[in-house]
Design an enzyme around this catalytic site. Structure first.
Site, short mmCIF file in Angstrom:
data_model
loop_
_atom_site.label_atom_id
_atom_site.label_comp_id
_atom_site.label_asym_id
_atom_site.label_seq_id
_atom_site.Cartn_x
_atom_site.Cartn_y
_atom_site.Cartn_z
N CYS A 43 0.82 -1.22 0.00
CA CYS A 43 0.00 0.00 0.00
C CYS A 43 0.85 1.26 0.00
CB CYS A 43 -0.90 -0.01 1.23
SG CYS A 43 -1.66 1.57 1.62
N CYS A 323 27.81 9.86 32.77
CA CYS A 323 28.72 10.81 32.12
C CYS A 323 28.87 10.37 30.67
CB CYS A 323 30.06 10.78 32.85
SG CYS A 323 31.21 12.05 32.28
#
Length: 351
Positions: A43, A323
């Protein structure tokens, strides 16, 4: 597509053409050369919607390709007698999005093992194909198909064809931009056809990482060094250490969501620091003894990118400090979450 359904919803053409691009301010970049990609994935409503709104995608058009009849109508293509596929043609800026990235997204919209159609839509016009325009495009398409086959995501053989591009015919206007013009009908169709559930089942937790050559093209040298070789960028001289804008941070390779600005804090280290992840399941912790000390490395789950390290000296409520290297991240501002495909996170920033 089935008429009843309508009553209720890490390869294509690379054809280099001269063109002009609009900048964010609406200015024309006259030197930009656009490329085109054409995919058949069942489609065309669903395929068009999948590529619209991506950064670097200029236009997506629904149409017909691969058959014999010139300027076919939807009814003629639906009869199965023209040989045409429902297809989409994508015009894109290769400086912003690569053809390989489009290929990766293409595979994630289809069932490449189905020879008779796609999901609830059956018929030759709903088969899948990648149209190539020259040997280079053919090579890229075959390479991506091979990567999919070796990934073992699908048990059955991949039958999507890789064939030469000839012509593309624009579909009727009522088929263009269908997901926006008929949003409710489209959502019902995509759900009812089975495509939506299939994509979630197959790709919700899966990611095909690009190979080394593709990664080197996609990433800057520093991004590659950090994410692939566990490198570390300089503190206070990286992109996001002092970023105070609202938004989320995603993996620079895969785009998987990692951290939110709401959980970011100034650690004084010169690197972006967060006291918790946005999506815990997207973070993997590993023991790291590389510098003669024991640390906890953090990596992304799907792309396996090195992000940084985890420490237990962060603020409340977690006491943790993730970090992270800026080079491992891509920042999505709050105002761009919807168009970038992260609309579900808008609620984080609602007052």
């Amino acid at each position: 597509m089935m008429k009843i359904m309508r009553l209720i919803i890490l390869t294509g053409l690379l054809f280099l053409i001269g063109g002009v691009a609009m900048s964010e301010k609406g200015e024309v970049n006259k030197n930009t050369e656009f490329e085109k990609a054409t995919f058949a994935g069942g489609c065309f409503w669903c395929m068009e919607d999948a590529f619209q709104g991506l950064e670097g995608v200029v236009e997506v058009v629904s149409g017909y390709a691969g058959g014999q009849k010139e300027n076919p109508s939807y009814e003629e293509v639906s009869s199965g007698k023209t040989g045409h596929y429902e297809a989409v043609q994508i015009t894109f800026d290769p400086s912003k999005i690569s053809y390989e990235e489009l290929l990766n997204l293409f595979w994630r919209q289809i069932d490449p093992t189905d020879e008779e159609g796609q999901f609830a839509d059956r018929g030759s016009q709903y088969r899948t194909a990648i149209f190539y325009h020259n040997p280079e495009q053919k090579t890229l398409a075959e390479k991506s198909k091979q990567q999919l086959e070796t990934s073992k995501v699908f048990v059955k053989p991949v039958v999507t064809k890789i064939i030469p591009f000839t012509k593309f015919y624009r579909a009727e206007e009522y088929h263009q931009d269908y997901s926006n013009k008929k949003s409710l009908q489209y959502k019902l169709y995509k759900k009812g056809s089975g495509r939506e559930d299939f994509i979630k089942e197959k790709w919700g937790e899966k990611y095909i990482k690009p190979d080394e050559d593709e990664l080197k093209k996609k990433l800057t040298p520093q991004q590659y060094q950090v994410t692939q070789n566990c490198g570390t960028e300089e503190p206070f001289k990286n992109e996001y250490w002092d970023n105070k804008r609202e938004g989320i941070y995603v993996d620079v390779v895969s785009g998987e969501p990692l951290f939110s600005s709401r959980d970011k804090f100034n650690s004084g280290t010169g690197w972006p620091s967060f006291f918790k992840p946005l999506e815990t399941e997207n973070i993997v912790e590993k023991k790291d003894t590389s510098l003669g000390m024991t640390r906890t490395e953090v990596r992304s789950k799907n792309a396996d990118s090195h992000l940084g390290h985890l420490f237990e000296d962060g603020p409340e409520p977690t006491g943790l400090r993730y970090c992270v290297n800026s080079a491992s991240l891509r920042f999505i501002p709050r105002e761009d979450l919807e168009k970038e495909g992260y609309g579900e996170y808008k609620k984080l920033f609602e007052k």
